[in-house]
Design an enzyme around this catalytic site. Sequence first.
Site, mmCIF file in Angstrom:
data_model
loop_
_atom_site.group_PDB
_atom_site.id
_atom_site.type_symbol
_atom_site.label_atom_id
_atom_site.label_comp_id
_atom_site.label_asym_id
_atom_site.label_seq_id
_atom_site.Cartn_x
_atom_site.Cartn_y
_atom_site.Cartn_z
ATOM 1 C CG ASP A 121 -1.960 7.599 0.481
ATOM 2 O OD1 ASP A 121 -1.278 8.629 0.619
ATOM 3 O OD2 ASP A 121 -2.537 7.297 -0.579
ATOM 4 C CG ASP A 143 -2.277 2.165 6.553
ATOM 5 O OD1 ASP A 143 -2.531 1.925 5.359
ATOM 6 O OD2 ASP A 143 -2.553 3.253 7.099
ATOM 7 C CG ASP A 156 -1.704 1.197 1.471
ATOM 8 O OD1 ASP A 156 -2.398 1.609 0.535
ATOM 9 O OD2 ASP A 156 -1.643 1.761 2.581
#
Length: 242
Positions: free
Chosen positions: A17, A180, A15
């Site tokens: 961001d 996250d 990922d």
Amino acid sequence: MTQSSGAPKAILFTDWDGTVTLQDSNDNLTDKLGMGYEKRKVLNDKILDETLSFRDGFTEMLESIHVPFDKCIEHLLKEIELDPGFKKTYEWCNSQGIPVVVVSSGMKPIIQALLTKLVGVEAVENIEIISNSVQVNDDKSWKIVYKDDSSFGHDKSRSIREYLARLPEGSKPDLFYCGDGVSDLSAARETHLLFAKRGRDLVTYCRREGIPFTQFDSFADILDKIQQVVRGEKPITFFAEK
């Protein structure tokens, strides 16, 4: 692990961001240029509880931002910082012929701009970015263009499977994924070892669903574990927890 000719021994999917970066650029835009933190948090909680699709919640957040897209990028270039261990991780993977692939629910022009500033032009050339795009209109208004028609807007599990289908026949690389948040839910079961950022929504989801994962605080943790696996010092199962 024996590899076919031309096949990588491992692949690092990640990922962007809040994972490669310390802050989530989309959250930052929404909080500072859009609806604000409190309203965004309400939507985010609904997404995590699966009472609102990621696509619908994310669209609502972005539609609250009435700032030209180029100004959004200028804002983010001043706000967003890189995880201190990512550059070294990328450089080591690159030296080992291990692809680093960004699989993001964000927008490609933003990721490219941040990657150029925070890591360098070479990284933009070497790191494949699979993400949503943006439509910018003549009046400088803009909207996200989702990669697919899924409830995520970008089904990361689908993108990972499509990427793996391009590998040479018989390839069996070790597959890692780093994430996250709620946009990583669809990717959580697609790789051999899932790195979930400590204290974030993905950890909550994995524990709830019984998905094996290992927590990380920075990419320095990720690099150490990947090196141990690739060098044959530890099996992937050694790091997985529930």
